[in-house]
Design a protein around this motif. Structure first.
Motif, short mmCIF file in Angstrom:
data_model
loop_
_atom_site.label_atom_id
_atom_site.label_comp_id
_atom_site.label_asym_id
_atom_site.label_seq_id
_atom_site.Cartn_x
_atom_site.Cartn_y
_atom_site.Cartn_z
N ASN A 27 0.82 -1.21 0.00
CA ASN A 27 0.00 0.00 0.00
C ASN A 27 0.86 1.27 0.00
OD1 ASN A 27 -2.44 1.35 -0.13
ND2 ASN A 27 -2.68 1.46 2.12
N ARG B 181 1.34 4.33 -1.64
CA ARG B 181 0.47 5.06 -2.55
C ARG B 181 1.25 5.86 -3.60
NH1 ARG B 181 -4.08 7.47 1.68
NH2 ARG B 181 -4.79 5.43 2.46
N THR C 56 2.98 3.52 -6.04
CA THR C 56 1.95 2.86 -6.85
C THR C 56 1.38 3.81 -7.89
OG1 THR C 56 1.37 1.43 -4.98
CG2 THR C 56 -0.21 1.59 -6.78
N TRP C 57 1.10 5.05 -7.48
CA TRP C 57 0.56 6.04 -8.43
C TRP C 57 1.55 6.33 -9.54
CZ3 TRP C 57 2.57 10.86 -9.60
CH2 TRP C 57 1.78 11.65 -10.45
#
Length: 299
Positions: free
Chosen positions: A61, A63, A66-67
């Motif tokens: 997770n 973020r 990942t983005w």
């Protein structure tokens, strides 16, 4: 997935499903082999690392990571097409060689033709003699032996010769004072098809600084076709050979001769040998029958 669902899948399994799996397996095998033979291997490894990082970041997770990677993967297909453009073009060009696919499909090779084996053996002897002479005198030379891939486009860039392969002709072609010495000589069916030909240059960055344009051309034709290319360095006299996008160096006359015979004059398979022996036996039996028939008539 439960055992019942697995059994149910096998019950609905059809022959077309097996064909579907075999086609996908073949395509994946060819893709891996293609990546392994070219510099695209490094790019493929980098793409796999990016995918692994994306999966780890998604599981943890993370973020921001990942983005960022998700934005990168959205244009990943277009990026891969741009990065792999030279390799994709070469692959499509080789797939377009219909004669090469036909020979593979019918499990035949034109060099198994008995009429060509003698021509190729004589040509190989002359090429090895010339390479040894060029190495001793440090004469630059580039010789390409055509196999299944048609090199007609390369031949058109040079001067038609259509001559038997011998030491004198090769020596004349690559003599420094002749206008053809900077190009490549194309050998087709054991004869010199053309000389002074222009070959595609390799973009391989791993080539040493002691290897110039002639070596890049030697490797380039081996990357773009299944031809065998031989180059002699005019600086060091080193004899090298390129095959399937790989440049091998430091050949002497004997090792070069052995390698070229193995590549250009394939040995007979067990089935071919048994078939030849069978025809010889039939011929002997027929000859004995004719002789016995003549003896009976004379008596």
């Amino acid at each position: 997935m439960t055992l019942n669902s697995i059994v149910a899948n096998f019950q609905t399994f059809k022959l077309v499903d097996l064909l579907d799996i075999l086609i996908i397996a073949f395509l994946i095998y060819q893709l891996l082999g293609f990546v392994n033979r070219t510099r695209a291997g490094q790019l493929a490894k980098g793409a796999l690392i990016v995918m692994a990082v994306y999966l780890v970041a998604n599981i943890l997770n993370m973020r921001t990571v990942t983005w960022l990677l998700n934005s990168l993967l959205q244009v990943g297909l277009l990026t891969l097409v741009v990065l792999f453009q030279p390799e994709i073009r070469r692959a499509l060009e080789r797939m377009g060689q219909t004669d090469q696919w036909a020979y593979r499909f019918f499990n035949k090779n034109r060099y198994n033709d008995t009429s060509l084996k003698g021509a190729w053996r004589s040509a190989i002897i002359a090429i090895c003699d010339a390479a040894e002479r060029f190495s001793e005198t440090k004469t630059g030379a580039l010789i390409v032996l055509e196999r299944n891939t048609n090199l007609s486009e390369i031949v058109r860039t040079g001067t038609p010769v259509n001559s038997a392969v011998n030491l004198e002709v090769l020596g004349t072609i690559f003599y420094e004072g002749t206008p053809l010495h900077d190009g490549a000589a194309i050998i087709e069916n054991g004869r010199i098809k053309a000389a002074g030909c222009v070959l595609p240059l390799s973009n391989n960055l791993d080539l040493g600084k002691d290897m110039g344009t002639r070596h890049r051309a030697c490797l380039g034709i081996a990357e773009n076709s299944d031809a065998i290319a031989i180059v002699v360095s005019e600086e060091t006299g080193i004899i090298s050979m390129a095959k399937n996008g790989v440049l091998m160096r430091h050949f002497d006359r004997q090792t070069l001769y052995t390698r070229l015979v193995d590549e250009m004059i394939p040995k007979e398979t067990a089935s071919e040998k048994s078939a030849a022996e069978g025809w010889k036996a039939r011929g002997k039996r027929l000859l004995n029958w004719v002789n016995n028939k003549e003896e009976d008539e004379q008596q």
